[in-house]
Scaffold this active site. Structure first.
Site, PDB file in Angstrom:
ATOM      1  NE  ARG A  30     -10.539  13.269 -14.699  1.00  0.00           N
ATOM      2  CZ  ARG A  30     -10.219  13.694 -13.413  1.00  0.00           C
ATOM      3  NH1 ARG A  30     -10.742  13.352 -12.349  1.00  0.00           N
ATOM      4  NH2 ARG A  30      -9.777  15.066 -13.760  1.00  0.00           N
TER       5      ARG A  30
ATOM      6  CB  SER B 196     -10.838  13.299  -5.243  1.00  0.00           C
ATOM      7  OG  SER B 196      -9.936  12.367  -5.664  1.00  0.00           O
TER       8      SER B 196
ATOM      9  CG  HIS C 203      -6.456   8.623  -8.038  1.00  0.00           C
ATOM     10  ND1 HIS C 203      -7.334   9.118  -7.018  1.00  0.00           N
ATOM     11  CD2 HIS C 203      -6.320   9.846  -8.857  1.00  0.00           C
ATOM     12  CE1 HIS C 203      -7.399  10.496  -7.171  1.00  0.00           C
ATOM     13  NE2 HIS C 203      -6.858  10.999  -8.172  1.00  0.00           N
TER      14      HIS C 203
ATOM     15  CE  LYS D 187      -7.630  20.956  -3.994  1.00  0.00           C
ATOM     16  NZ  LYS D 187      -7.143  20.321  -5.123  1.00  0.00           N
TER      17      LYS D 187
END
Ligand code: PNS
Length: 171
Positions: free
Chosen positions: A90, A127, A17, A41
Site C-alpha cells: 500500500r 481490515s 485484497h 490473535k
C-alpha cells in the site's frame, strides 16, 4: 502450471485484497488464497467464516481457490508446490516489514515474493481500520465487498448487544 499464494488474515477480506487477488488471477494459472489460522490473535471472524466470505467474493474467478494454513507460509508453499507469494504494497510504511518477510522466506525456502502496488483507491485500506470505523458506526460501504459489509454489520451489532448486556445498569 504457475501456482501462487496470496496469504493473509483476511479478517475480513477488503476490496483492496480482492483487487490484488483478481490481478494475480490474471497473471498466473492458479491463485491459492491462504487464510492464516491465528492462534495468538483475536479475530472478529473465525477461520471458517473468513474462508466462506473469501469463497463467496472470489467465485467469479475460475482459477482462485481458498484454503487455510498454520505455521510457516514457506512450509505451506512447499507442501502445495507453490514458488511465489503475491502481496499487495500500500505504502512505503508497508515496505520495511514486507521486505524482511520476503527476504526471510527466500532464505528459508527460496520462495519468491511478488509485490503489487495497491490500487490507489484502496491505498489507505486495512481490515483493522475497516473494523474500527464500522465499529463506531462509520460508513465502510465501497471498501469491502457487499456480502462482507452485511456480515460485518451483523457481527458488530451482535458484539454491541453482548457488551450492553454485560454492562451494569446506569445510575
Ligand atoms: O493479513 P496479514 O495478517 O498482514 O498477513 C500476514 C501473513 C499471514 C502473510 C504473515 O504473517 C505470514 O506469512 N504468517 C505465517 C507465519 C510465517 O511464515 N511467518 C514468518 C514470515 S517471514
Amino acid at each position: 502450471m504457475r501456482r501462487v499464494v496470496c496469504p493473509g488474515s483476511f479478517d475480513p477480506v477488503t476490496n483492496g485484497h480482492l483487487d490484488i487477488i483478481g490481478r494475480a488471477a490474471r497473471l498466473y494459472d492458479e491463485v491459492v488464497v491462504a487464510v492464516l489460522i491465528n492462534i495468538s490473535k483475536q479475530t472478529l471472524f473465525t477461520t471458517d467464516e473468513r474462508m466462506e466470505m473469501l469463497r463467496e467474493v472470489t467465485k467469479g474467478y475460475q482459477n482462485v481457490t481458498v484454503t487455510r494454513f498454520h505455521g510457516l507460509i514457506v512450509d505451506f508453499c512447499r507442501a502445495n508446490d507453490i514458488s511465489v507469494i503475491v502481496k499487495g504494497l500500500r505504502a512505503v510504511s508497508d515496505f520495511e516489514y514486507e521486505q524482511m518477510m520476503s527476504q526471510m522466506n527466500y532464505r528459508l525456502a527460496g520462495i519468491e515474493t511478488l509485490f503489487m502496488t495497491t490500487n490507489p483507491l484502496y491505498a489507505f485500506l486495512r481490515s483493522s481500520l475497516v473494523k474500527e470505523v464500522a465499529g463506531y458506526g462509520g460508513d465502510v460501504g465501497g471498501l469491502v465487498p457487499e456480502p462482507v459489509l452485511t456480515r460485518l454489520q451483523e457481527r458488530l451489532s451482535s458484539r454491541r448487544r453482548e457488551q450492553q448486556a454485560g454492562q451494569p445498569e446506569p445510575g
